[in-house]
Design a protein around this motif. Structure first.
Motif, PDB file in Angstrom:
ATOM      1  N   PRO A 147     -11.132  -4.692  13.503  1.00  0.00           N
ATOM      2  CA  PRO A 147     -10.352  -3.508  13.126  1.00  0.00           C
ATOM      3  C   PRO A 147     -10.736  -2.995  11.739  1.00  0.00           C
ATOM      4  CG  PRO A 147      -8.928  -5.241  13.980  1.00  0.00           C
ATOM      5  CD  PRO A 147     -10.287  -5.849  13.810  1.00  0.00           C
ATOM      6  N   GLN A 148     -10.826  -1.702  11.632  1.00  0.00           N
ATOM      7  CA  GLN A 148     -11.177  -1.063  10.364  1.00  0.00           C
ATOM      8  C   GLN A 148      -9.991  -0.237   9.878  1.00  0.00           C
ATOM      9  OE1 GLN A 148     -14.031  -1.728   8.783  1.00  0.00           O
ATOM     10  NE2 GLN A 148     -14.597  -3.059  10.481  1.00  0.00           N
ATOM     11  N   PRO A 149      -9.683  -0.301   8.569  1.00  0.00           N
ATOM     12  CA  PRO A 149      -8.538   0.433   8.050  1.00  0.00           C
ATOM     13  C   PRO A 149      -8.819   1.914   7.811  1.00  0.00           C
ATOM     14  CG  PRO A 149      -9.578  -0.814   6.297  1.00  0.00           C
ATOM     15  CD  PRO A 149     -10.300  -1.175   7.576  1.00  0.00           C
ATOM     16  N   GLY A 150     -10.063   2.250   7.510  1.00  0.00           N
ATOM     17  CA  GLY A 150     -10.430   3.624   7.189  1.00  0.00           C
ATOM     18  C   GLY A 150     -11.541   3.626   6.158  1.00  0.00           C
ATOM     19  N   PHE A 151     -12.088   4.821   5.902  1.00  0.00           N
ATOM     20  CA  PHE A 151     -13.235   4.952   5.005  1.00  0.00           C
ATOM     21  C   PHE A 151     -13.085   6.178   4.118  1.00  0.00           C
ATOM     22  CE2 PHE A 151     -14.510   2.971   8.931  1.00  0.00           C
ATOM     23  CZ  PHE A 151     -15.298   1.899   8.527  1.00  0.00           C
ATOM     24  N   VAL A 152     -13.473   6.019   2.869  1.00  0.00           N
ATOM     25  CA  VAL A 152     -13.664   7.129   1.949  1.00  0.00           C
ATOM     26  C   VAL A 152     -15.103   6.988   1.460  1.00  0.00           C
ATOM     27  CG1 VAL A 152     -12.999   8.227  -0.211  1.00  0.00           C
ATOM     28  CG2 VAL A 152     -11.241   7.222   1.271  1.00  0.00           C
ATOM     29  N   LEU A 209     -10.881   9.282  -5.977  1.00  0.00           N
ATOM     30  CA  LEU A 209     -11.123   8.969  -4.566  1.00  0.00           C
ATOM     31  C   LEU A 209     -11.223   7.463  -4.358  1.00  0.00           C
ATOM     32  CD1 LEU A 209     -13.680  11.788  -3.716  1.00  0.00           C
ATOM     33  CD2 LEU A 209     -11.303  11.622  -2.936  1.00  0.00           C
ATOM     34  N   GLN A 210     -11.849   6.780  -5.304  1.00  0.00           N
ATOM     35  CA  GLN A 210     -11.958   5.321  -5.219  1.00  0.00           C
ATOM     36  C   GLN A 210     -10.581   4.678  -5.298  1.00  0.00           C
ATOM     37  OE1 GLN A 210     -14.331   3.500  -8.297  1.00  0.00           O
ATOM     38  NE2 GLN A 210     -14.666   1.666  -7.074  1.00  0.00           N
ATOM     39  N   GLU A 211      -9.750   5.148  -6.211  1.00  0.00           N
ATOM     40  CA  GLU A 211      -8.389   4.622  -6.323  1.00  0.00           C
ATOM     41  C   GLU A 211      -7.568   4.923  -5.072  1.00  0.00           C
ATOM     42  OE1 GLU A 211      -6.547   6.018  -9.924  1.00  0.00           O
ATOM     43  OE2 GLU A 211      -7.566   4.493 -11.139  1.00  0.00           O
ATOM     44  N   ALA A 212      -7.740   6.128  -4.526  1.00  0.00           N
ATOM     45  CA  ALA A 212      -7.013   6.497  -3.304  1.00  0.00           C
ATOM     46  C   ALA A 212      -7.413   5.581  -2.157  1.00  0.00           C
ATOM     47  CB  ALA A 212      -7.280   7.960  -2.947  1.00  0.00           C
ATOM     48  N   ALA A 213      -8.703   5.290  -2.044  1.00  0.00           N
ATOM     49  CA  ALA A 213      -9.172   4.383  -0.989  1.00  0.00           C
ATOM     50  C   ALA A 213      -8.545   3.004  -1.173  1.00  0.00           C
ATOM     51  CB  ALA A 213     -10.692   4.290  -1.008  1.00  0.00           C
ATOM     52  N   ALA A 214      -8.511   2.527  -2.406  1.00  0.00           N
ATOM     53  CA  ALA A 214      -7.927   1.206  -2.677  1.00  0.00           C
ATOM     54  C   ALA A 214      -6.441   1.189  -2.329  1.00  0.00           C
ATOM     55  CB  ALA A 214      -8.139   0.829  -4.142  1.00  0.00           C
ATOM     56  N   ARG A 215      -5.731   2.238  -2.696  1.00  0.00           N
ATOM     57  CA  ARG A 215      -4.293   2.305  -2.395  1.00  0.00           C
ATOM     58  C   ARG A 215      -4.027   2.286  -0.894  1.00  0.00           C
ATOM     59  NH1 ARG A 215      -3.508   7.093  -6.333  1.00  0.00           N
ATOM     60  NH2 ARG A 215      -3.579   5.993  -8.317  1.00  0.00           N
ATOM     61  N   LEU A 216      -4.921   2.927  -0.151  1.00  0.00           N
ATOM     62  CA  LEU A 216      -4.751   2.991   1.300  1.00  0.00           C
ATOM     63  C   LEU A 216      -5.312   1.766   2.005  1.00  0.00           C
ATOM     64  CD1 LEU A 216      -5.749   6.730   1.820  1.00  0.00           C
ATOM     65  CD2 LEU A 216      -3.470   5.746   2.140  1.00  0.00           C
ATOM     66  N   LEU A 221       0.843  -1.186   0.000  1.00  0.00           N
ATOM     67  CA  LEU A 221       0.000   0.000   0.000  1.00  0.00           C
ATOM     68  C   LEU A 221       0.880   1.239   0.000  1.00  0.00           C
ATOM     69  CD1 LEU A 221      -2.641  -1.078   2.659  1.00  0.00           C
ATOM     70  CD2 LEU A 221      -2.834  -1.166   0.189  1.00  0.00           C
ATOM     71  N   ARG A 222       0.435   2.228  -0.751  1.00  0.00           N
ATOM     72  CA  ARG A 222       1.193   3.470  -0.796  1.00  0.00           C
ATOM     73  C   ARG A 222       0.964   4.272   0.470  1.00  0.00           C
ATOM     74  NH1 ARG A 222       0.348   5.877  -6.869  1.00  0.00           N
ATOM     75  NH2 ARG A 222       1.118   4.060  -7.951  1.00  0.00           N
ATOM     76  N   LYS A 223       1.929   5.093   0.770  1.00  0.00           N
ATOM     77  CA  LYS A 223       1.757   6.005   1.899  1.00  0.00           C
ATOM     78  C   LYS A 223       0.710   7.042   1.526  1.00  0.00           C
ATOM     79  CE  LYS A 223       6.470   5.592   3.553  1.00  0.00           C
ATOM     80  NZ  LYS A 223       7.722   6.266   3.801  1.00  0.00           N
TER      81      LYS A 223
END
Length: 141
Positions: A91-96, A32-39, A5-7
């Motif tokens: 645990p949840q990684p985050g949300f967009v 935004l979808q791609e950013a969520a996937a990367r993170l 995953l990218r920083k």
């Protein structure tokens, strides 16, 4: 082999606070979808262009976010679906989150739009307390 995953500094969300509800402005949904996937974050998207009423808005969000069939279809139930069950599932990684084309109709007026966005602000605060990024982007019809 999995790609690391990218920083966060390498994605379009670099300058966006981790827990915020804001206008989508210059962001594109695809980016935004791609950013969520990367993170490695969850991406939730709802297009509300065909909604006319509060019930329409809640129905479309429930359908497009794939909420359970027992979803109560009110703002309290929406808040619950965005927070507690997800927290309890591990645990949840985050949300967009993207809410595109929120209606501006007589049956979904400015007050209703603010109430809807307040639900997402409450969810952002809930996840912030748990140190989990929750970014919500919206646009009006």
């Amino acid at each position: 082999m999995d790609t690391p995953l990218r920083k966060e500094s390498e994605v379009p969300l670099r300058g966006v606070r981790p827990n915020i509800v804001q206008s989508i402005r210059a962001f594109r949904v695809h980016d935004l979808q791609e950013a969520a996937a990367r993170l490695g974050h969850h991406f939730l998207y709802a297009n509300l262009a065909h909604a006319q009423t509060k019930q329409d808005v809640l129905d479309l969000i429930a359908q497009q976010f794939t909420f359970p069939a027992h979803f109560g279809k009110n703002f309290d139930a929406l808040c619950d679906c965005l927070t507690d069950p997800l927290h309890k599932s591990g645990p949840q990684p985050g949300f967009v989150v993207v809410l595109e084309q929120i209606p501006a109709t007589a049956k979904f007026d400015k007050e209703a739009r603010e109430q809807l966005l307040d639900v997402f602000r409450d969810a952002a605060e809930y996840w912030s307390d748990r140190k989990i990024p929750f970014r919500c982007f919206y646009s009006f019809l």
